[in-house]
Design a protein around this motif. Structure first.
Motif, PDB file in Angstrom:
ATOM      1  N   GLU A   1      -1.828 -12.154  -0.784  1.00  0.00           N
ATOM      2  CA  GLU A   1      -1.933 -11.772   0.629  1.00  0.00           C
ATOM      3  C   GLU A   1      -0.561 -11.710   1.297  1.00  0.00           C
ATOM      4  OE1 GLU A   1      -6.014 -13.324   2.448  1.00  0.00           O
ATOM      5  OE2 GLU A   1      -5.124 -14.804   1.070  1.00  0.00           O
ATOM      6  N   ILE A   2       0.363 -12.528   0.837  1.00  0.00           N
ATOM      7  CA  ILE A   2       1.735 -12.455   1.354  1.00  0.00           C
ATOM      8  C   ILE A   2       2.401 -11.179   0.837  1.00  0.00           C
ATOM      9  CG2 ILE A   2       4.030 -13.530   1.339  1.00  0.00           C
ATOM     10  CD1 ILE A   2       1.924 -14.994   3.104  1.00  0.00           C
ATOM     11  N   LEU A   3       2.251 -10.887  -0.455  1.00  0.00           N
ATOM     12  CA  LEU A   3       2.857  -9.681  -1.020  1.00  0.00           C
ATOM     13  C   LEU A   3       2.331  -8.427  -0.317  1.00  0.00           C
ATOM     14  CD1 LEU A   3       2.845 -10.503  -4.848  1.00  0.00           C
ATOM     15  CD2 LEU A   3       4.736 -10.751  -3.209  1.00  0.00           C
ATOM     16  N   GLU A   4       1.055  -8.439   0.073  1.00  0.00           N
ATOM     17  CA  GLU A   4       0.441  -7.278   0.737  1.00  0.00           C
ATOM     18  C   GLU A   4       1.070  -6.953   2.082  1.00  0.00           C
ATOM     19  OE1 GLU A   4      -3.740  -8.045   1.101  1.00  0.00           O
ATOM     20  OE2 GLU A   4      -4.056  -7.999  -1.067  1.00  0.00           O
ATOM     21  N   ILE A   5       1.652  -7.939   2.749  1.00  0.00           N
ATOM     22  CA  ILE A   5       2.200  -7.692   4.089  1.00  0.00           C
ATOM     23  C   ILE A   5       3.718  -7.554   4.086  1.00  0.00           C
ATOM     24  CG2 ILE A   5       0.246  -8.746   5.277  1.00  0.00           C
ATOM     25  CD1 ILE A   5       2.079 -11.227   5.748  1.00  0.00           C
ATOM     26  N   LEU A   6       4.329  -7.529   2.911  1.00  0.00           N
ATOM     27  CA  LEU A   6       5.766  -7.277   2.849  1.00  0.00           C
ATOM     28  C   LEU A   6       6.037  -5.866   3.364  1.00  0.00           C
ATOM     29  CD1 LEU A   6       6.723  -8.790  -0.634  1.00  0.00           C
ATOM     30  CD2 LEU A   6       7.150  -9.773   1.638  1.00  0.00           C
ATOM     31  N   PRO A   7       7.253  -5.596   3.801  1.00  0.00           N
ATOM     32  CA  PRO A   7       7.573  -4.241   4.269  1.00  0.00           C
ATOM     33  C   PRO A   7       7.259  -3.192   3.196  1.00  0.00           C
ATOM     34  CG  PRO A   7       9.360  -5.752   4.765  1.00  0.00           C
ATOM     35  CD  PRO A   7       8.386  -6.510   3.906  1.00  0.00           C
ATOM     36  N   GLU A   8       6.968  -1.985   3.645  1.00  0.00           N
ATOM     37  CA  GLU A   8       6.595  -0.907   2.725  1.00  0.00           C
ATOM     38  C   GLU A   8       7.638  -0.757   1.614  1.00  0.00           C
ATOM     39  OE1 GLU A   8       5.538   3.815   2.688  1.00  0.00           O
ATOM     40  OE2 GLU A   8       5.361   2.702   4.559  1.00  0.00           O
ATOM     41  N   GLY A   9       7.144  -0.659   0.381  1.00  0.00           N
ATOM     42  CA  GLY A   9       8.011  -0.489  -0.781  1.00  0.00           C
ATOM     43  C   GLY A   9       8.478  -1.786  -1.409  1.00  0.00           C
ATOM     44  N   ALA A  10       8.317  -2.910  -0.704  1.00  0.00           N
ATOM     45  CA  ALA A  10       8.769  -4.193  -1.247  1.00  0.00           C
ATOM     46  C   ALA A  10       7.827  -4.729  -2.318  1.00  0.00           C
ATOM     47  CB  ALA A  10       8.925  -5.219  -0.129  1.00  0.00           C
ATOM     48  N   ALA A  11       6.578  -4.269  -2.307  1.00  0.00           N
ATOM     49  CA  ALA A  11       5.599  -4.676  -3.321  1.00  0.00           C
ATOM     50  C   ALA A  11       4.805  -3.439  -3.730  1.00  0.00           C
ATOM     51  CB  ALA A  11       4.677  -5.758  -2.777  1.00  0.00           C
ATOM     52  N   VAL A  12       5.027  -2.997  -4.954  1.00  0.00           N
ATOM     53  CA  VAL A  12       4.343  -1.822  -5.494  1.00  0.00           C
ATOM     54  C   VAL A  12       3.360  -2.317  -6.543  1.00  0.00           C
ATOM     55  CG1 VAL A  12       4.629   0.323  -6.799  1.00  0.00           C
ATOM     56  CG2 VAL A  12       6.298  -0.309  -5.020  1.00  0.00           C
ATOM     57  N   ILE A  13       2.093  -1.959  -6.375  1.00  0.00           N
ATOM     58  CA  ILE A  13       1.034  -2.497  -7.237  1.00  0.00           C
ATOM     59  C   ILE A  13       0.604  -1.472  -8.276  1.00  0.00           C
ATOM     60  CG2 ILE A  13      -1.318  -3.423  -7.279  1.00  0.00           C
ATOM     61  CD1 ILE A  13      -0.813  -4.422  -4.405  1.00  0.00           C
ATOM     62  N   ALA A  14       0.535  -1.932  -9.525  1.00  0.00           N
ATOM     63  CA  ALA A  14       0.009  -1.135 -10.633  1.00  0.00           C
ATOM     64  C   ALA A  14      -1.339  -1.726 -11.053  1.00  0.00           C
ATOM     65  CB  ALA A  14       0.974  -1.159 -11.811  1.00  0.00           C
ATOM     66  N   ALA A  15      -2.188  -0.891 -11.583  1.00  0.00           N
ATOM     67  CA  ALA A  15      -3.516  -1.325 -12.026  1.00  0.00           C
ATOM     68  C   ALA A  15      -3.414  -2.256 -13.225  1.00  0.00           C
ATOM     69  CB  ALA A  15      -4.366  -0.110 -12.387  1.00  0.00           C
ATOM     70  N   LYS A  16      -4.421  -3.101 -13.377  1.00  0.00           N
ATOM     71  CA  LYS A  16      -4.454  -4.052 -14.483  1.00  0.00           C
ATOM     72  C   LYS A  16      -4.440  -3.355 -15.837  1.00  0.00           C
ATOM     73  CE  LYS A  16      -9.490  -4.576 -14.598  1.00  0.00           C
ATOM     74  NZ  LYS A  16     -10.559  -5.548 -14.511  1.00  0.00           N
ATOM     75  N   ASP A  17      -4.945  -2.133 -15.893  1.00  0.00           N
ATOM     76  CA  ASP A  17      -4.955  -1.379 -17.149  1.00  0.00           C
ATOM     77  C   ASP A  17      -3.548  -1.060 -17.649  1.00  0.00           C
ATOM     78  OD1 ASP A  17      -7.694  -1.420 -16.850  1.00  0.00           O
ATOM     79  OD2 ASP A  17      -7.820   0.637 -16.094  1.00  0.00           O
ATOM     80  N   GLU A  18      -2.560  -1.251 -16.796  1.00  0.00           N
ATOM     81  CA  GLU A  18      -1.169  -0.971 -17.158  1.00  0.00           C
ATOM     82  C   GLU A  18      -0.470  -2.177 -17.793  1.00  0.00           C
ATOM     83  OE1 GLU A  18       0.139   2.057 -17.016  1.00  0.00           O
ATOM     84  OE2 GLU A  18      -1.759   2.807 -16.223  1.00  0.00           O
TER      85      GLU A  18
END
Length: 174
Positions: free
Chosen positions: A40-57
Motif C-alpha cells: 500500500e505504501i508502494l502504491e502511493i509513491l510518485p508516478e514511475g517510482a513503483a512499476v508493477i509486473a505480473a506474477k507470471d513474470e
C-alpha cells in the motif's frame, strides 16, 4: 459510502500521512506506522517510482537478474533484515518450489506460487537514490528484494542501474 470503501480510503489516508512524514524511510517501517502493508505504501509513491509486473513474470525477471553480477539480496521480516551480496544463480521449478543453487552465497528454495507481483522500486532512501526489485506476496509484503549495489563512493553501480532501468522500462509499456 460503504464500509469497504471507507476502510480503503482510511488506509490510504494513513499511508499518505506516514509516507509524508518520512518519504525516504524504510517502506516496512512507514507501513507499520500507518498500519498498512508495504504494498500500500508502494502504491502511493510518485508516478514511475513503483512499476508493477505480473506474477507470471517471476521466472523471466529472475533470469534477467542473474545477468546483473553481484547484487544485494534482502529478506526483511519483523524479526530480521537479512542481507546477502552475491550473484543470483539460475533457478528451476521442482516439487512446487523455484530452486536456486550455484556458486553464490545466495541459494535455496522460493515458493514462487506465493508471488503475487514483482515491483520495480526507484525512490530516495535516506537521501540517496535506491533501485530494487521486490517480489511481493499476496499479503502485501516483500518475499525478498534485489537491490542495485553501490560502489566504493556509495553511488549506484552504473551497469546494474542500466540493467534495472531497461528491465523496469520493459514493464512500463505492458
Amino acid at each position: 459510502m460503504d464500509v469497504t470503501a471507507e476502510n480503503s480510503a482510511d488506509r490510504r489516508t494513513r499511508a499518505t500521512a506516514a509516507l509524508g512524514e518520512k518519504p525516504d524511510g524504510v517502506v516496512e517501517a512507514i507501513a507499520a506506522n500507518a498500519q498498512v502493508t508495504p504494498a500500500e505504501i508502494l502504491e502511493i509513491l510518485p508516478e514511475g517510482a513503483a512499476v508493477i509486473a505480473a506474477k507470471d513474470e517471476f521466472a523471466a525477471i529472475w533470469t534477467d537478474l542473474t545477468t546483473w553480477g553481484k547484487v544485494l539480496f534482502i529478506v526483511h521480516t519483523d524479526d530480521i533484515v537479512l542481507e546477502a551480496e552475491g550473484t543470483l544463480p539460475e533457478g528451476s521449478e521442482g516439487h512446487g518450489w523455484f530452486n536456486i543453487h550455484g556458486d553464490s552465497p545466495i541459494g535455496g528454495h522460493i515458493k514462487n506460487d506465493n508471488c503475487a507481483s514483482v515491483t520495480f522500486v526507484d525512490r530516495a532512501f535516506h537521501g540517496r537514490r535506491s533501485c530494487s526489485v521486490w517480489f511481493m506476496n499476496a499479503k502485501g509484503s516483500a518475499m525478498f528484494k534485489v537491490f542495485v549495489r553501490r560502489d566504493e563512493n556509495r553511488e549506484l553501480i552504473g551497469e546494474q542501474l542500466q540493467k534495472f532501468e531497461a528491465l523496469r522500462n520493459s514493464y512500463k509499456t505492458r
